[in-house]
Design an enzyme around this catalytic site. Structure first.
Site, short mmCIF file in Angstrom:
data_model
loop_
_atom_site.label_atom_id
_atom_site.label_comp_id
_atom_site.label_asym_id
_atom_site.label_seq_id
_atom_site.Cartn_x
_atom_site.Cartn_y
_atom_site.Cartn_z
CE LYS A 169 6.85 5.45 4.87
NZ LYS A 169 8.32 5.34 4.81
CG ASP A 172 0.03 -9.79 2.01
OD1 ASP A 172 0.60 -10.90 1.99
OD2 ASP A 172 -0.79 -9.43 1.14
#
Ligand code: NAD
Length: 357
Positions: free
Chosen positions: A192, A248
């Protein structure tokens, strides 16, 4: 080749699927002339029942001296109400920590034979779905300090820290590039970097590591876009490498779209000790002891072990092809059953795989 494997069957369907997967390993050993010795170790609920701890010291020792570790699954309702400090799942986190397993490799593949189970439209997966998420497992926001809850300006406040240093990024990047070299030679790094400083360092270091793998094509995606692309056009991906939190979520997304949780394997790797290989599903207490469990994810975990731990490509492919042929020939366990196919129990489907090795 002679190798020693530590086997932790665990709870629920764990012992059923592990014992079947080991039959496949024995057959491969016989066919290719290898010797795989093994010892069993306790983890999870069964370890609590026998020793009072979900991860006895003897298990850690056995794993540390093994050439590879095979795990079934842990947990079940019997242990749901015990002291959270010694829950079965603590055994899992504990062994990952003890072995320094910082990389989680999760292939998500849609076999054409099981295309009907896929959650995406047939036209979206017409080019297939065969990717691997490489997730950093021991750093990032799940472990970063400071973290906690406190009252700030009279308001309850929670905080965590997303932090990676260049060494942590470099070692996971190497794992991803090496995995890509054994596949389609493409790595997509997910971060990000448009918002997070930690992601800018991540991207910089991944680009540096890429220079050591000139054959591998590197691309970058922001995590929000990556989540979209996974359901829009998953065939564009080969290896995705990302941090703990993003990994995850993306690894779950990638595996659930295949629609077959009983088919997916995973590996957790470090550098100091052997890697740990396991199916991604849990201990399925609802079907434990009934012979209904699908052992194919565990059998494919063995295939991953042969490839990533022992570099035995032909042996790994032999298992994968036998699994595919079994499905092509119409054999299914209950979880992947379709009309017109032949329903097998755990042992029967393993028999079919072994016949096709
Ligand atoms: P689960 O993966 O065990 O089961 C989810 C559903 O999928 C169930 O209906 C189950 O019957 C089915 N399923 C799973 N594996 C299957 C297989 N091989 N063949 C056929 N069907 C299969 O997840 P859950 O129900 O959320 O968790 C059950 C227990 O497992 C809990 O105690 C949980 O903490 C534990 N768990 C352990 C691990 C692990 O050991 N790595 C991972 C996830 C959950």
């Amino acid at each position: 080749m002679k190798k020693h494997i530590c086997v932790m069957a665990g709870d629920g369907i764990g012992p059923e699927i592990v014992s079947q997967a080991l039959r496949v390993l024995d057959k491969v050993a016989e066919k290719f002339g290898h010797e795989f010795t093994r010892e069993e170790a306790l983890i999870g609920g069964i370890a609590i029942d026998n020793t009072g701890s979900p991860l006895p010291e003897a298990t850690i020792e056995a794993c540390k001296k093994a050439d590879a570790v095979l795990l079934g699954a842990v947990g079940g309702p019997k242990w749901d109400t015990i002291d959270p400090a010694i829950r079965p799942e603590k055994g899992l986190l504990g062994i990952r920590k003890a072995l320094g397993l910082f990389a989680n490799l999760r292939p998500a593949r849609l076999l054409p034979e099981l295309a009907g189970a896929c959650l995406l439209r047939p036209d979206i997966v017409k080019d297939g779905l065969d990717l691997m998420v490489v997730r950093e497992l021991t750093g990032g926001i799940y472990f970063g300090k400071p973290a906690g809850t406190e009252v700030r300006d009279g308001k309850r406040t929670g905080f965590n820290t997303m932090i990676y240093n260049e060494d942590e990024i470099r070692r996971i990047a190497h794992i991803a590039f090496k995995a890509a070299m054994k596949r389609k030679k493409k790595v997509c790094s997910v971060d990000k970097a448009n918002v997070l400083d930690v992601s800018r360092v991540w991207r910089e270091v991944v680009i540096e590591v890429a220079k050591e793998y000139p054959e591998v094509e590197l691309s970058h995606l922001y995590v929000d876009n990556a989540a979209m692309q996974l359901v829009r056009d998953p065939s564009q991906f080969d290896v995705i490498v990302t941090g703990n939190l993003f990994g995850d979520i993306l690894s779950d997304e990638a595996s659930v779209i295949t629609g077959s949780i009983g088919m997916l394997a995973s590996a957790s790797l470090g550098t100091e000790y052997a890697g740990l290989y396991e199916p991604i599903h849990g201990s399925a207490p609802d079907i434990a002891g009934q012979g209904k469990a699908n052992p194919l994810a565990t059998i494919l975990s063995i295939s991953m072990m042969l490839l990533h731990e022992f570099d035995l490509k032909d042996e790994a492919m032999c298992i994968e092809n036998a699994v595919r042929k079994t499905l092509q020939d119409g054999f299914r366990t209950g979880d992947i059953m379709e009309e017109g196919k032949i329903l097998c129990n755990t042992t029967e489907i393993t028999d079919k795989v072994i016949e096709r090795l």
